[in-house]
Scaffold this active site. Structure first.
Site, short mmCIF file in Angstrom:
data_model
loop_
_atom_site.label_atom_id
_atom_site.label_comp_id
_atom_site.label_asym_id
_atom_site.label_seq_id
_atom_site.Cartn_x
_atom_site.Cartn_y
_atom_site.Cartn_z
N ASP A 9 0.85 -1.19 0.00
CA ASP A 9 0.00 0.00 0.00
C ASP A 9 0.89 1.24 0.00
O ASP A 9 1.73 1.40 0.89
CB ASP A 9 -0.91 0.02 1.23
CG ASP A 9 -1.97 -1.07 1.17
OD1 ASP A 9 -1.95 -1.91 0.24
OD2 ASP A 9 -2.83 -1.10 2.07
N ASP A 130 -15.23 -3.21 -1.48
CA ASP A 130 -14.88 -2.99 -0.08
C ASP A 130 -16.19 -2.86 0.68
O ASP A 130 -17.02 -2.01 0.33
CB ASP A 130 -14.05 -1.73 0.08
CG ASP A 130 -12.79 -1.75 -0.78
OD1 ASP A 130 -12.24 -2.85 -0.98
OD2 ASP A 130 -12.38 -0.68 -1.26
#
Length: 247
Positions: A9, A130
């Protein structure tokens, strides 16, 4: 065969992890994402899951230079999510050498556009879902919609998707184990491969997801904090399947 995707990330050019997608709960794990990419491949990783956190929040890919450097440094398939919201960006990032791209926010808001992009780039786009309590979250998890995750996935049943990456926000970055039941329900609801994300902490977690029929999983914080060694995760998936990892 079950796939293990170590996560990198990226925020501000650095490798970080967020807890439950909260940009105020950031931990920096390194200033050199390229070195971390090489590390995961050296330790046996055969895929890499990259996330442009700035892009996810702001709607534009802002760490493209780092992403390009990672793709050039490793010889494994890399996928990228975060800020992929128009055709120009899709074409540019695929030209960088990424194997596939994850699209989330715009797929929810403009499903017809996403279906068209899937047809234009067959088996190169991943639907990123998500979810918080089963409902889809968008804009880097800052907003929660009224659309159920499974309903969103089913909208693209006829589209040539590469996969679905399904993230349970409640477990992401918490090192408390994945929501195996929710992941299994998603995989049972669609025909495309589902990659589970969020909470994977132990080799047993990996084995449980493999046994539940998932196509693979993304592992982030557990690798960086050392609670799970990549070799053990790979072994867990092999044990669950009674065979060898996909080569």
């Amino acid at each position: 065969m079950f796939q293990i995707w170590p996560a990198i990330d990226i925020r501000g050019g650095r490798c970080v992890r967020l807890r439950q997608g909260d940009y105020q709960r950031e931990t920096v794990f390194g200033d050199d994402p390229v070195a971390l990419a090489r590390r995961w491949v050296d330790e046996g990783g055969r895929y890499l899951h990259l996330v442009d956190l700035d892009g996810a929040r702001d709607g534009a890919t802002t760490n493209e230079g780092v992403v390009r450097a990672i793709v050039e440094a490793v010889d494994v398939p890399c996928e990228l999510g975060g800020g992929v919201r128009d055709e120009v960006t899709i074409r540019r990032l695929l030209d960088v050498g990424l194997a596939r791209l994850v699209v989330g926010t715009r797929a929810l808001r403009e499903p017809q556009w996403f279906a068209e992009m899937c047809r234009a780039f067959p088996d190169r786009l991943v639907l990123g879902i998500d979810a918080r309590d089963g409902l889809v979250a968008t804009d880097g998890w800052l907003e929660t919609s009224e659309t159920s995750a499974i309903d969103l996935a089913r909208q693209f049943a006829d589209s040539p998707l590469a996969a679905i990456v399904y993230t349970d926000i409640a477990t992401d970055g918490m090192l408390a184990g994945p929501n195996v039941e929710a992941m299994a329900r998603m995989q049972q609801s669609v025909e495309v491969p589902v990659i589970a994300s969020g909470g994977v902490t132990t080799a047993d977690d990996v084995a449980r997801l493999a046994e539940a029929g998932l196509a693979g999983c993304i592992i982030g914080r557990a690798l960086y904090e050392g609670t799970l060694v990549l070799a053990d995760a790979l072994a867990g998936s092999i044990k669950a399947e009674g065979g060898n990892l996909e080569s």
